[in-house]
Design a protein around this motif. Structure first.
Motif, PDB file in Angstrom:
ATOM      1  N   ARG A  85       0.831  -1.210   0.000  1.00 63.00           N
ATOM      2  CA  ARG A  85       0.000   0.000   0.000  1.00 63.00           C
ATOM      3  C   ARG A  85       0.865   1.260   0.000  1.00 63.00           C
ATOM      4  NH1 ARG A  85      -2.810  -1.329  -2.915  1.00 63.00           N
ATOM      5  NH2 ARG A  85      -3.549   0.827  -2.802  1.00 63.00           N
ATOM      6  N   MET A  86       1.987   1.224   0.694  1.00 65.11           N
ATOM      7  CA  MET A  86       2.867   2.390   0.685  1.00 65.11           C
ATOM      8  C   MET A  86       3.501   2.584  -0.691  1.00 65.11           C
ATOM      9  SD  MET A  86       2.702   4.022   3.515  1.00 65.11           S
ATOM     10  CE  MET A  86       0.950   3.667   3.337  1.00 65.11           C
ATOM     11  N   ASN A  87       3.828   1.496  -1.372  1.00 68.04           N
ATOM     12  CA  ASN A  87       4.354   1.625  -2.729  1.00 68.04           C
ATOM     13  C   ASN A  87       3.331   2.261  -3.654  1.00 68.04           C
ATOM     14  OD1 ASN A  87       7.066   0.793  -3.639  1.00 68.04           O
ATOM     15  ND2 ASN A  87       6.639  -1.072  -2.496  1.00 68.04           N
ATOM     16  N   ALA A  88       2.076   1.834  -3.532  1.00 64.42           N
ATOM     17  CA  ALA A  88       1.028   2.423  -4.368  1.00 64.42           C
ATOM     18  C   ALA A  88       0.860   3.909  -4.060  1.00 64.42           C
ATOM     19  CB  ALA A  88      -0.285   1.681  -4.146  1.00 64.42           C
ATOM     20  N   LEU A  89       0.861   4.261  -2.779  1.00 66.89           N
ATOM     21  CA  LEU A  89       0.666   5.657  -2.389  1.00 66.89           C
ATOM     22  C   LEU A  89       1.825   6.539  -2.836  1.00 66.89           C
ATOM     23  CD1 LEU A  89      -0.624   7.996  -0.901  1.00 66.89           C
ATOM     24  CD2 LEU A  89       0.336   7.091   1.247  1.00 66.89           C
ATOM     25  N   THR A  90       3.055   6.127  -2.549  1.00 66.35           N
ATOM     26  CA  THR A  90       4.186   6.990  -2.892  1.00 66.35           C
ATOM     27  C   THR A  90       4.378   7.103  -4.399  1.00 66.35           C
ATOM     28  OG1 THR A  90       5.740   5.142  -2.612  1.00 66.35           O
ATOM     29  CG2 THR A  90       5.374   6.576  -0.707  1.00 66.35           C
ATOM     30  N   LEU A  91       3.954   6.074  -5.152  1.00 64.84           N
ATOM     31  CA  LEU A  91       3.991   6.186  -6.613  1.00 64.84           C
ATOM     32  C   LEU A  91       3.006   7.249  -7.083  1.00 64.84           C
ATOM     33  CD1 LEU A  91       4.956   5.338  -9.383  1.00 64.84           C
ATOM     34  CD2 LEU A  91       3.344   3.426  -9.323  1.00 64.84           C
ATOM     35  N   GLU A  92       1.803   7.282  -6.498  1.00 64.65           N
ATOM     36  CA  GLU A  92       0.833   8.320  -6.864  1.00 64.65           C
ATOM     37  C   GLU A  92       1.374   9.704  -6.547  1.00 64.65           C
ATOM     38  OE1 GLU A  92      -2.069   7.952  -8.539  1.00 64.65           O
ATOM     39  OE2 GLU A  92      -1.278   5.925  -8.742  1.00 64.65           O
ATOM     40  N   ILE A  93       2.012   9.821  -5.389  1.00 65.84           N
ATOM     41  CA  ILE A  93       2.550  11.121  -4.989  1.00 65.84           C
ATOM     42  C   ILE A  93       3.614  11.591  -5.974  1.00 65.84           C
ATOM     43  CG2 ILE A  93       3.917  12.305  -3.219  1.00 65.84           C
ATOM     44  CD1 ILE A  93       2.425  10.543  -1.134  1.00 65.84           C
TER      45      ILE A  93
ATOM     46  N   VAL B 225       5.908  14.877 -10.349  1.00 63.91           N
ATOM     47  CA  VAL B 225       6.688  14.914 -11.589  1.00 63.91           C
ATOM     48  C   VAL B 225       5.861  15.417 -12.762  1.00 63.91           C
ATOM     49  CG1 VAL B 225       7.856  13.464 -13.304  1.00 63.91           C
ATOM     50  CG2 VAL B 225       8.350  13.167 -10.871  1.00 63.91           C
ATOM     51  N   PHE B 226       4.624  14.924 -12.886  1.00 66.20           N
ATOM     52  CA  PHE B 226       3.817  15.256 -14.067  1.00 66.20           C
ATOM     53  C   PHE B 226       2.695  16.255 -13.797  1.00 66.20           C
ATOM     54  CE2 PHE B 226       5.304  10.899 -15.301  1.00 66.20           C
ATOM     55  CZ  PHE B 226       6.098  11.313 -16.368  1.00 66.20           C
ATOM     56  N   GLY B 227       2.351  16.460 -12.545  1.00 69.80           N
ATOM     57  CA  GLY B 227       1.265  17.380 -12.235  1.00 69.80           C
ATOM     58  C   GLY B 227      -0.097  16.719 -12.274  1.00 69.80           C
ATOM     59  N   VAL B 228      -0.224  15.599 -12.951  1.00 76.66           N
ATOM     60  CA  VAL B 228      -1.475  14.845 -13.034  1.00 76.66           C
ATOM     61  C   VAL B 228      -1.147  13.366 -12.877  1.00 76.66           C
ATOM     62  CG1 VAL B 228      -2.643  16.514 -14.530  1.00 76.66           C
ATOM     63  CG2 VAL B 228      -1.284  14.679 -15.550  1.00 76.66           C
ATOM     64  N   SER B 229      -2.154  12.582 -12.500  1.00 82.82           N
ATOM     65  CA  SER B 229      -1.951  11.137 -12.418  1.00 82.82           C
ATOM     66  C   SER B 229      -3.080  10.390 -13.100  1.00 82.82           C
ATOM     67  CB  SER B 229      -1.857  10.692 -10.949  1.00 82.82           C
ATOM     68  OG  SER B 229      -3.037  11.038 -10.257  1.00 82.82           O
ATOM     69  N   ASP B 230      -3.916  11.100 -13.862  1.00 90.46           N
ATOM     70  CA  ASP B 230      -5.049  10.475 -14.543  1.00 90.46           C
ATOM     71  C   ASP B 230      -4.784  10.384 -16.037  1.00 90.46           C
ATOM     72  OD1 ASP B 230      -6.475  10.332 -12.140  1.00 90.46           O
ATOM     73  OD2 ASP B 230      -7.176  12.393 -12.369  1.00 90.46           O
ATOM     74  N   GLY B 231      -5.542   9.494 -16.692  1.00 87.66           N
ATOM     75  CA  GLY B 231      -5.427   9.336 -18.134  1.00 87.66           C
ATOM     76  C   GLY B 231      -4.824   8.003 -18.498  1.00 87.66           C
ATOM     77  N   PRO B 232      -5.157   7.484 -19.666  1.00 86.12           N
ATOM     78  CA  PRO B 232      -4.691   6.150 -20.065  1.00 86.12           C
ATOM     79  C   PRO B 232      -3.172   6.033 -20.149  1.00 86.12           C
ATOM     80  CG  PRO B 232      -5.760   7.298 -21.898  1.00 86.12           C
ATOM     81  CD  PRO B 232      -6.050   8.086 -20.675  1.00 86.12           C
ATOM     82  N   ARG B 233      -2.491   7.105 -20.559  1.00 83.33           N
ATOM     83  CA  ARG B 233      -1.034   7.024 -20.674  1.00 83.33           C
ATOM     84  C   ARG B 233      -0.392   6.813 -19.318  1.00 83.33           C
ATOM     85  NH1 ARG B 233       0.844  12.099 -23.153  1.00 83.33           N
ATOM     86  NH2 ARG B 233       0.240  11.133 -25.130  1.00 83.33           N
ATOM     87  N   LEU B 234      -0.806   7.597 -18.327  1.00 83.23           N
ATOM     88  CA  LEU B 234      -0.211   7.459 -17.006  1.00 83.23           C
ATOM     89  C   LEU B 234      -0.712   6.212 -16.290  1.00 83.23           C
ATOM     90  CD1 LEU B 234       0.000  11.135 -15.711  1.00 83.23           C
ATOM     91  CD2 LEU B 234       1.744   9.724 -16.762  1.00 83.23           C
ATOM     92  N   ASP B 235      -1.910   5.750 -16.604  1.00 83.35           N
ATOM     93  CA  ASP B 235      -2.374   4.473 -16.053  1.00 83.35           C
ATOM     94  C   ASP B 235      -1.452   3.340 -16.500  1.00 83.35           C
ATOM     95  OD1 ASP B 235      -4.475   5.628 -14.742  1.00 83.35           O
ATOM     96  OD2 ASP B 235      -5.971   5.131 -16.270  1.00 83.35           O
ATOM     97  N   GLU B 236      -1.097   3.345 -17.771  1.00 80.29           N
ATOM     98  CA  GLU B 236      -0.203   2.304 -18.279  1.00 80.29           C
ATOM     99  C   GLU B 236       1.197   2.475 -17.720  1.00 80.29           C
ATOM    100  OE1 GLU B 236       1.325   0.263 -22.482  1.00 80.29           O
ATOM    101  OE2 GLU B 236       0.079   2.072 -22.542  1.00 80.29           O
ATOM    102  N   LEU B 237       1.662   3.726 -17.622  1.00 80.49           N
ATOM    103  CA  LEU B 237       2.996   3.976 -17.079  1.00 80.49           C
ATOM    104  C   LEU B 237       3.075   3.497 -15.629  1.00 80.49           C
ATOM    105  CD1 LEU B 237       5.814   5.197 -17.402  1.00 80.49           C
ATOM    106  CD2 LEU B 237       4.864   7.397 -16.706  1.00 80.49           C
ATOM    107  N   ARG B 238       2.018   3.716 -14.879  1.00 83.06           N
ATOM    108  CA  ARG B 238       1.982   3.269 -13.494  1.00 83.06           C
ATOM    109  C   ARG B 238       2.187   1.744 -13.412  1.00 83.06           C
ATOM    110  NH1 ARG B 238      -2.590   5.098 -12.756  1.00 83.06           N
ATOM    111  NH2 ARG B 238      -2.110   7.084 -11.762  1.00 83.06           N
ATOM    112  N   ARG B 239       1.511   1.014 -14.267  1.00 86.08           N
ATOM    113  CA  ARG B 239       1.638  -0.445 -14.280  1.00 86.08           C
ATOM    114  C   ARG B 239       3.052  -0.869 -14.668  1.00 86.08           C
ATOM    115  NH1 ARG B 239       1.624  -4.183 -18.172  1.00 86.08           N
ATOM    116  NH2 ARG B 239       1.126  -2.670 -19.804  1.00 86.08           N
ATOM    117  N   LEU B 240       3.629  -0.198 -15.651  1.00 86.41           N
ATOM    118  CA  LEU B 240       4.968  -0.558 -16.109  1.00 86.41           C
ATOM    119  C   LEU B 240       6.033  -0.243 -15.069  1.00 86.41           C
ATOM    120  CD1 LEU B 240       4.583   0.745 -19.769  1.00 86.41           C
ATOM    121  CD2 LEU B 240       4.654  -1.657 -19.047  1.00 86.41           C
ATOM    122  N   LEU B 241       5.859   0.843 -14.355  1.00 89.12           N
ATOM    123  CA  LEU B 241       6.824   1.189 -13.312  1.00 89.12           C
ATOM    124  C   LEU B 241       6.806   0.153 -12.188  1.00 89.12           C
ATOM    125  CD1 LEU B 241       6.352   5.059 -13.093  1.00 89.12           C
ATOM    126  CD2 LEU B 241       8.303   3.823 -14.040  1.00 89.12           C
TER     127      LEU B 241
END
Length: 449
Positions: free
Chosen positions: A158-166, A171-187
């Protein structure tokens, strides 16, 4: 007749080594054995080797390099204070090059490093840190609102998920959208690897098979997404009004030497990977220790209720002391040196050991006990706690990491009572280059009235 003057003590470090100085001692096991043992069990291996060989220990680690672990505080201070032209931290981190890229602030040295650090520093100091507080609080509260009550779960996950969102938002100013959803999974794929997976980073032949192929494909796709985000952001009409790291870097005045797309990619990947995994692990170890120490947990709850962030920061710092997320830092030598009476040739990598110093009873009373109060009223002696490195290469995100961890800890402790279904302490296991709780630092929560 006068007595002879006593011989002058040898300095901890000499940049003009004696021709008669011996090589540093160490095991003669095959390089594959040393690599696997160091990569997987270094938290157990290095104390044993220190008892056998002393404070200076030589190892041979794949990919084909000699490393020398240092555990003496005077030796370490000398390395951190030594010339940056001789002690190359960037070259010392070259194991990360295939993922973070040659331009990464972690992998460059001297003038190239200073340029990158100068461009990144404003995003992680002073007013910028104060500006991130509300964001971290908002995301921490949103994350914890989804946690299941009275059912054990991995706090590390859960901390990994939270700190990744932060860090995505920073870094990007946003965390929504299909591009960042996919990037989140790849990271997550890139971070969630073991020591043996790292062999594939440096061996293209392995990248044709199994998990190494999956990791390489994930990295290539992540790069495509990041370059697409850079291109889209360059064309944004409100670019100058944004405060995220990417926008800041794209609006650097031309006279300050703007970063190329390849340089931007490497800095962004570095921030995304290094900017969440270490903080998440430090928080998980904090929860792991608190649920096994009722007195310290009660004190931390009182601190959360009263807003005593100094005490909460001490909890995180003590967790980082007792459970170093990164076991050592590295400096690759460009010239021969002598340290502790041993000659270390150019091309070798010296590694000040965070784990050995922070676990040494000579520097910390009862070093195996969890005592956050160590960091109140002055804290440990200078140089005996350095999870963020030292010298001119101290992590530029250290302030952000501690601020983030303190706010998250307060959000959790003010909302929940913490417990665990496994009272026995968890051991550590290797994950990429970090040491994490072997069972995920499981906790059970109940909402406070």
């Amino acid at each position: 007749m006068t007595a002879d003057a006593p011989p002058s003590p040898r300095p901890a470090l000499s940049l003009e080594p004696s021709p008669s100085a011996p090589a540093a001692p160490g095991p003669n096991w095959p390089i594959a054995v040393q690599t696997v043992l160091f990569g997987t069990y270094r938290h157990k291996l290095m104390p044993v080797l220190r008892r056998r060989y002393g404070d200076v220990v030589r190892l041979r680690i794949y990919p084909e390099r000699h490393v020398v672990q240092l555990a003496d505080l005077d030796h370490i201070k000398a390395v951190f204070g030594g010339p940056a032209s001789i002690f190359h931290a960037g070259e010392g981190n070259m194991i990360l090059k295939p993922v973070m890229g040659q331009h990464s602030v972690l992998l460059t040295d001297e003038d190239v490093h200073l340029r990158a650090r100068k461009l990144l520093m404003p995003a992680f100091h002073g007013s910028a840190l104060r500006g991130y507080r509300d964001l971290v609080t908002e995301l921490a509260e949103a994350e914890t609102a989804r946690w299941p009550e009275r059912r054990a779960f991995s706090s590390h996950a859960r901390m990994n998920a939270l700190t990744l969102e932060i860090i995505l938002r920073v870094v990007f100013g946003v965390s929504d959208g299909p591009r960042l959803d996919e990037l989140r999974r790849l990271l997550r794929i890139t971070v969630d690897i073991g020591p043996l997976d790292i062999f594939g980073w440096h061996n293209p032949k392995l990248q044709r098979f199994g998990p190494w192929r999956r990791n390489a494909e994930a990295q290539r796709r992540a790069d495509e997404l990041i370059y697409a985000e850079i291109a889209e952001r360059r064309a944004a009409p409100d670019l100058g009004e944004r405060g995220d790291v990417l926008s800041r870097l794209l609006t650097v005045p031309a006279e300050d030497d703007r970063l190329s797309d390849a340089e931007l990619r490497d800095q962004l990947v570095t921030l995304l990977l290094a900017g969440h995994e270490t903080t998440a692990t430090a928080l998980a170890w904090s929860f792991h220790e608190l649920v096994r120490n009722p007195v310290r947990l009660a004190a931390a709850e009182r601190a959360a209720d009263s807003g005593d962030e100094k005490h909460l920061e001490a909890v995180v710092k003590e967790a980082m002391r007792l459970h170093p997320v990164i076991s050592e830092v590295a400096r690759r030598l460009t010239e021969d040196i002598e340290i502790g009476g041993y000659r270390i040739p150019a091309g070798h990598t010296v590694m000040p050991s965070i784990a050995l110093v922070q676990g040494d009873g000579a520097h910390h009373d009862a070093p195996h006990e969890f005592r956050p109060e160590r960091f109140l009223d002055g804290g440990p002696a200078t140089g005996t706690w350095f999870p963020f490195g030292g010298g001119v290469r101290r992590c530029l995100g250290a302030g952000f990491s501690l601020m983030e961890a303190t706010i998250v800890l307060r959000a959790v402790l003010s909302a929940f009572r913490l417990g665990t279904d496994r009272p026995r302490p968890e051991g550590a296991k290797a994950r990429n280059i970090t040491m994490v709780p072997a069972k995920g630092a499981r906790i059970i929560i109940t909402r406070r009235s």
